[in-house]
Design a protein around this motif. Structure first.
Motif, PDB file in Angstrom:
ATOM      1  N   LEU A   1      50.711  26.328  16.000  1.00  0.00           N
ATOM      2  CA  LEU A   1      52.020  26.940  15.785  1.00  0.00           C
ATOM      3  C   LEU A   1      51.933  28.461  15.802  1.00  0.00           C
ATOM      4  O   LEU A   1      51.081  29.043  15.122  1.00  0.00           O
ATOM      5  CB  LEU A   1      52.586  26.502  14.436  1.00  0.00           C
ATOM      6  N   PRO A   2      52.848  29.115  16.545  1.00  0.00           N
ATOM      7  CA  PRO A   2      52.923  30.573  16.475  1.00  0.00           C
ATOM      8  C   PRO A   2      53.665  30.984  15.201  1.00  0.00           C
ATOM      9  O   PRO A   2      54.678  30.394  14.852  1.00  0.00           O
ATOM     10  CB  PRO A   2      53.714  30.943  17.725  1.00  0.00           C
ATOM     11  N   VAL A   3      53.127  31.967  14.493  1.00  0.00           N
ATOM     12  CA  VAL A   3      53.772  32.454  13.275  1.00  0.00           C
ATOM     13  C   VAL A   3      53.920  33.962  13.392  1.00  0.00           C
ATOM     14  O   VAL A   3      52.918  34.652  13.515  1.00  0.00           O
ATOM     15  CB  VAL A   3      52.943  32.076  12.033  1.00  0.00           C
ATOM     16  N   PRO A   4      55.135  34.470  13.413  1.00  0.00           N
ATOM     17  CA  PRO A   4      56.430  33.797  13.432  1.00  0.00           C
ATOM     18  C   PRO A   4      56.731  33.238  14.823  1.00  0.00           C
ATOM     19  O   PRO A   4      56.049  33.577  15.782  1.00  0.00           O
ATOM     20  CB  PRO A   4      57.404  34.917  13.064  1.00  0.00           C
ATOM     21  N   GLU A   5      57.766  32.428  14.899  1.00  0.00           N
ATOM     22  CA  GLU A   5      58.117  31.810  16.185  1.00  0.00           C
ATOM     23  C   GLU A   5      58.689  32.816  17.175  1.00  0.00           C
ATOM     24  O   GLU A   5      58.586  32.629  18.373  1.00  0.00           O
ATOM     25  CB  GLU A   5      59.139  30.691  15.975  1.00  0.00           C
ATOM     26  N   THR A   6      59.307  33.869  16.674  1.00  0.00           N
ATOM     27  CA  THR A   6      59.897  34.893  17.522  1.00  0.00           C
ATOM     28  C   THR A   6      59.118  36.185  17.343  1.00  0.00           C
ATOM     29  O   THR A   6      58.943  36.652  16.220  1.00  0.00           O
ATOM     30  CB  THR A   6      61.377  35.099  17.159  1.00  0.00           C
ATOM     31  N   VAL A   7      58.639  36.749  18.455  1.00  0.00           N
ATOM     32  CA  VAL A   7      57.828  37.964  18.405  1.00  0.00           C
ATOM     33  C   VAL A   7      58.459  39.040  19.278  1.00  0.00           C
ATOM     34  O   VAL A   7      59.064  38.742  20.305  1.00  0.00           O
ATOM     35  CB  VAL A   7      56.379  37.704  18.873  1.00  0.00           C
ATOM     36  N   PRO A   8      58.319  40.311  18.869  1.00  0.00           N
ATOM     37  CA  PRO A   8      58.774  41.396  19.744  1.00  0.00           C
ATOM     38  C   PRO A   8      57.752  41.596  20.868  1.00  0.00           C
ATOM     39  O   PRO A   8      56.546  41.626  20.628  1.00  0.00           O
ATOM     40  CB  PRO A   8      58.834  42.604  18.819  1.00  0.00           C
ATOM     41  N   ALA A   9      58.248  41.708  22.085  1.00  0.00           N
ATOM     42  CA  ALA A   9      57.367  41.859  23.245  1.00  0.00           C
ATOM     43  C   ALA A   9      57.814  43.050  24.074  1.00  0.00           C
ATOM     44  O   ALA A   9      59.006  43.243  24.313  1.00  0.00           O
ATOM     45  CB  ALA A   9      57.383  40.595  24.092  1.00  0.00           C
ATOM     46  N   GLY A  10      56.852  43.834  24.488  1.00  0.00           N
ATOM     47  CA  GLY A  10      57.140  44.956  25.376  1.00  0.00           C
ATOM     48  C   GLY A  10      57.249  44.453  26.804  1.00  0.00           C
ATOM     49  O   GLY A  10      56.371  43.761  27.298  1.00  0.00           O
ATOM     50  N   LEU A  11      58.337  44.790  27.449  1.00  0.00           N
ATOM     51  CA  LEU A  11      58.585  44.389  28.828  1.00  0.00           C
ATOM     52  C   LEU A  11      58.690  45.645  29.675  1.00  0.00           C
ATOM     53  O   LEU A  11      59.430  46.568  29.332  1.00  0.00           O
ATOM     54  CB  LEU A  11      59.879  43.573  28.922  1.00  0.00           C
ATOM     55  N   ALA A  12      57.926  45.697  30.759  1.00  0.00           N
ATOM     56  CA  ALA A  12      57.999  46.817  31.702  1.00  0.00           C
ATOM     57  C   ALA A  12      58.225  46.242  33.091  1.00  0.00           C
ATOM     58  O   ALA A  12      57.552  45.283  33.496  1.00  0.00           O
ATOM     59  CB  ALA A  12      56.722  47.632  31.670  1.00  0.00           C
TER      60      ALA A  12
END
Length: 169
Positions: free
Chosen positions: A36-47
Motif C-alpha cells: 500500500l502507498p502511504v498516503p494514497e495521494t502524492v504531490p508529483a512534479g510534472l514537466a
C-alpha cells in the motif's frame, strides 16, 4: 485515475511547462502480497517540454510503500524516490518506440504512468531490514527475533540405498 489534458497547453518548440499535480496511487500486488502507498495521494512534479521532433514528459515524486517482508512477513516500509521520463514523437505512427503508452487523445494518464514507474523502482526482494533472517523452515518462528538451530536434519529414508553404496566404496 489522474489525467492531464494536453489540449490546455499551447507549447511551441523549445518551451516548457512545469506544475505539481496530486496523483492517486493504487495498491500494488507483488508476489501474491499487497503493498500500500502511504498516503494514497502524492504531490508529483510534472514537466512537459516541447521539442522540434516531439514532446518529452517528466514525472517525479516520493512514495512510501507498506507491506509484508518477503522473508519473515513482518511489516516492511520502503521510501522510494521516483523519477520517470517518456517521449512522444510528433509522428509516432512510424515506430512504436516513439510513442508513449500513457498518452491517448491528448490526455496523459498520470496514474498509470506513476504506477508503472513505481513498479520499476521496487527492489527484487522487499525486506523489513537488509539482514532479515526469515522464518525457520522447521517451526516457522522468526529467526531475526529468535535465532535458533534444530540440529542436523534426519536423513531422508528414500536415500538410504545410496548411503549404503557410499559406505561400501
Amino acid at each position: 485515475m489522474t489525467t492531464f489534458n494536453l489540449r490546455t497547453l499551447k507549447l511551441r518548440s523549445g518551451e516548457q511547462f512545469r506544475d505539481v499535480r496530486e496523483i492517486r496511487l493504487e495498491p500494488l500486488e507483488l508476489g501474491g502480497q499487497r503493498y500500500l502507498p502511504v498516503p494514497e495521494t502524492v504531490p508529483a512534479g510534472l514537466a512537459i517540454r516541447r521539442a522540434a521532433t516531439g514532446t518529452v514528459f517528466e514525472l517525479g515524486f516520493h512514495v512510501r510503500m507498506h507491506g509484508p517482508c518477503f522473508r519473515c512477513l513482518d511489516d516492511a516500509v520502503l521510501d522510494l524516490p521516483i523519477s520517470a521520463r517518456e517521449y512522444q514523437a510528433n509522428a509516432p505512427e512510424e515506430d512504436e518506440e516513439l510513442r508513449t503508452p500513457y498518452l491517448e487523445d491528448d490526455r496523459l494518464d498520470l496514474s498509470a504512468w506513476a504506477r508503472d514507474a513505481l513498479a520499476l523502482e521496487l527492489p527484487d526482494k522487499i525486506l523489513c531490514k537488509d539482514d532479515c533472517a526469515g522464518l525457520c523452515a522447521v517451526c516457522g518462528k522468526n529467526l531475526s527475533r529468535e535465532p535458533h538451530d534444530h540440529g542436523e536434519p534426519e536423513p531422508d529414508s528414500r536415500w538410504s540405498a545410496l548411503a549404503e553404496l557410499r559406505d561400501r566404496l
